[in-house]
Design an enzyme around this catalytic site. Structure first.
Site, PDB file in Angstrom:
ATOM      1  N   HIS A   1       4.525   2.426  -7.910  1.00 51.95           N
ATOM      2  CA  HIS A   1       3.566   1.318  -7.942  1.00 51.95           C
ATOM      3  C   HIS A   1       2.661   1.440  -9.178  1.00 51.95           C
ATOM      4  O   HIS A   1       2.326   0.438  -9.805  1.00 51.95           O
ATOM      5  CB  HIS A   1       2.677   1.344  -6.698  1.00 51.95           C
ATOM      6  CG  HIS A   1       3.415   1.149  -5.411  1.00 51.95           C
ATOM      7  ND1 HIS A   1       3.618   2.165  -4.511  1.00 51.95           N
ATOM      8  CD2 HIS A   1       3.998   0.054  -4.874  1.00 51.95           C
ATOM      9  CE1 HIS A   1       4.289   1.700  -3.471  1.00 51.95           C
ATOM     10  NE2 HIS A   1       4.537   0.436  -3.667  1.00 51.95           N
TER      11      HIS A   1
ATOM     12  N   GLY B   1       0.825  -1.204   0.000  1.00 51.51           N
ATOM     13  CA  GLY B   1       0.000   0.000   0.000  1.00 51.51           C
ATOM     14  C   GLY B   1       0.858   1.254   0.000  1.00 51.51           C
ATOM     15  O   GLY B   1       2.029   1.214  -0.382  1.00 51.51           O
TER      16      GLY B   1
END
Ligand code: PAF
Length: 285
Positions: free
Chosen positions: A42, A36
């Site tokens: 990402h 996360g």
């Protein structure tokens, strides 16, 4: 976008796609494991997965076993809503967000240890870290059975450990390594950059400066490990508030130090900006 909380649901999703009509290539599954606090690095992994696979799952799980007792597990940034929005916008079909108990059932006694490699680079400074990484990634890959899993080159030692693990366990997943994503001023993106004060953020540029210096010297023909490391040390010496953990030139597969840089050699640094440990690297061409 589908939200999945259990290993069984993730496996059912993956197996249903495998059984669905169509060619194998129409049903390829890409997997992006994350903790996360997603950023543009990402996003690039999810985009790469979506570009080469028909279906994409992103896991969001802050893995307790890869943090040491005095590390930042409790305060690791958790931005779940924003993460889901970003993953969906970049092409994820499924978010896998298990609880700790789901991935580590009570009484569990099985860990994955990649011997040798796990004690080098970040593994030397963070004992047990790569055991935790290898264990959780093995659990995720066994559950999702993806065709391809996507990792960032920024965690280059992690990549070496996971390549070894996938080869040793004969897992059917291809590991795809995507380039480091940097801010405009050169700082490699990391979820931990959010810990940096504005002053530390500026000082942290020492890492990418050292990387660039080494790349310049290699481009000029320097190949010796000792002069390259010495040149990087001089860059760090100009910013004494940044404390070096390691500066090293290694074979990317074994993480063993090398005397001479050859194409594919990894030059890697780790350093502390205040209480934040940062890493950066380059694969020499
Ligand atoms: O690179 C990371 O974010 C983590 O180490 C990973 C691969 C998601 C395992 O927890």
């Amino acid at each position: 976008m589908k939200m999945v909380r259990t290993v069984t649901e993730l496996r059912e999703w993956s197996r249903a796609l495998r059984c669905a009509a169509g060619t194998r290539e129409n049903n390829t599954i890409g997997f992006v494991p994350t903790m996360g606090a997603l950023h543009a690095g990402h996003a690039s992994l999810i985009r790469a997965a979506a570009a080469s696979c028909a279906h994409v799952a992103v896991s969001i799980f802050v893995n307790p076993t890869q943090f040491g007792p005095n590390e930042d597990y409790a305060r690791y940034p958790r931005t779940f809503e924003a993460d889901c929005a970003l993953a969906g916008a970049e092409g994820a079909d499924v978010i896998f967000a298990p609880s700790v108990e789901e991935l580590y059932p009570a009484g569990g006694a099985t860990f994955v240890e990649v011997e040798g490699l796990s004690d080098r680079l970040d593994g030397a400074s963070r004992p047990g870290h790569f055991r935790g990484v290898a264990t959780v990634v093995a659990k995720l890959l066994i559950a999702a059975e993806p065709d391809r899993a996507f990792f960032g080159q920024k965690d280059a030692a992690q990549v070496a450990v996971l390549r070894r693990m996938v080869a040793d366990l004969r897992l059917a997943t291809e590991l795809v390594v995507c380039p480091i994503v940097r801010d405009a001023d050169g700082l490699a993106l990391s979820s931990r950059n959010t810990y940096l004060s504005p002053t530390e953020r500026v000082r942290a540029l020492t890492l990418s400066r050292a990387i660039r210096r080494v790349e310049e010297l290699v481009a000029q023909g320097e190949r010796g490990s000792a002069p390259l490391i010495a040149a990087a040390r001089r860059v760090f010496a100009a910013e004494p508030s940044i404390l070096v953990d390691y500066i090293t030139l290694v074979d990317w597969a074994t993480l063993e130090p090398v005397e001479t840089a050859t194409p594919g050699t990894l030059f890697a640094v780790a350093a502390w900006a205040g209480s934040t440990r940062l890493i950066d690297n380059t694969v020499l061409r």
